[in-house]
Design a protein around this motif. Structure first.
Motif, PDB file in Angstrom:
ATOM      1  N   GLU A  76      56.257  63.568  22.944  1.00 32.88           N
ATOM      2  CA  GLU A  76      55.523  64.801  23.265  1.00 32.88           C
ATOM      3  C   GLU A  76      56.452  65.840  23.881  1.00 32.88           C
ATOM      4  N   SER A  79      58.467  67.585  21.188  1.00 26.67           N
ATOM      5  CA  SER A  79      57.633  68.604  20.533  1.00 26.67           C
ATOM      6  C   SER A  79      57.483  69.835  21.418  1.00 26.67           C
ATOM      7  N   GLU A  80      57.259  69.603  22.704  1.00 27.70           N
ATOM      8  CA  GLU A  80      57.115  70.719  23.647  1.00 27.70           C
ATOM      9  C   GLU A  80      58.406  71.525  23.746  1.00 27.70           C
ATOM     10  N   ARG A  81      59.544  70.864  23.760  1.00 30.15           N
ATOM     11  CA  ARG A  81      60.836  71.544  23.810  1.00 30.15           C
ATOM     12  C   ARG A  81      61.000  72.451  22.590  1.00 30.15           C
ATOM     13  N   ARG A  82      60.678  71.922  21.406  1.00 30.72           N
ATOM     14  CA  ARG A  82      60.767  72.720  20.177  1.00 30.72           C
ATOM     15  C   ARG A  82      59.803  73.905  20.231  1.00 30.72           C
ATOM     16  N   ARG A  83      58.578  73.656  20.717  1.00 28.15           N
ATOM     17  CA  ARG A  83      57.584  74.731  20.808  1.00 28.15           C
ATOM     18  C   ARG A  83      58.079  75.839  21.727  1.00 28.15           C
ATOM     19  N   ARG A  84      58.649  75.481  22.873  1.00 25.77           N
ATOM     20  CA  ARG A  84      59.153  76.482  23.819  1.00 25.77           C
ATOM     21  C   ARG A  84      60.333  77.256  23.247  1.00 25.77           C
ATOM     22  N   LYS A  85      61.201  76.584  22.502  1.00 25.54           N
ATOM     23  CA  LYS A  85      62.337  77.276  21.883  1.00 25.54           C
ATOM     24  C   LYS A  85      61.849  78.278  20.848  1.00 25.54           C
ATOM     25  N   ARG A  86      60.865  77.863  20.035  1.00 30.05           N
ATOM     26  CA  ARG A  86      60.295  78.794  19.044  1.00 30.05           C
ATOM     27  C   ARG A  86      59.684  80.005  19.721  1.00 30.05           C
ATOM     28  N   ARG A  87      58.936  79.747  20.788  1.00 31.94           N
ATOM     29  CA  ARG A  87      58.276  80.839  21.512  1.00 31.94           C
ATOM     30  C   ARG A  87      59.304  81.794  22.111  1.00 31.94           C
TER      31      ARG A  87
END
Length: 96
Positions: A76, A79-87
């Motif tokens: 999880e 996934s959160e790390r990737r989501r924050r990088k995208r954001r």
């Protein structure tokens, strides 16, 4: 802005003083023990922790590949790390 090196929040962590194996999947002898029951217990402890957000932020900066931190499993957190990088990338693109 918070000091990134300030770990005073740890003194208020719900997990303080609990055995590390509960959160990192190792038994008392240092052997892997990835039982679902340990994971569920650790996640419940994190759910009631007053500093879970600080713990997660700290973990996302330091990238620990194992265990429960900030109320999330290692998968999880990835996934959160990737989501924050995208954001962050989207915010930079909009600002440019």
């Amino acid at each position: 802005m918070r000091n990134l090196h300030d770990h005073a929040w740890r003194t208020r962590a719900e997990c303080r003083g609990l055995p590390l194996w509960l959160f990192y999947g190792f038994d008392d002898g240092g052997r892997p023990d990835h039982t679902a029951s340990c994971e569920q217990i650790a996640l419940r402890i994190c759910q009631r922790c007053p500093v879970a957000a600080e713990c997660l932020d700290d973990e996302l900066r330091h990238v620990n590949q194992y265990g429960i931190r900030g109320g999330m499993t290692a998968e999880e957190r990835r996934s959160e790390r990737r989501r924050r990088k995208r954001r962050a990338r989207q915010v930079r693109e909009v600002a440019a």
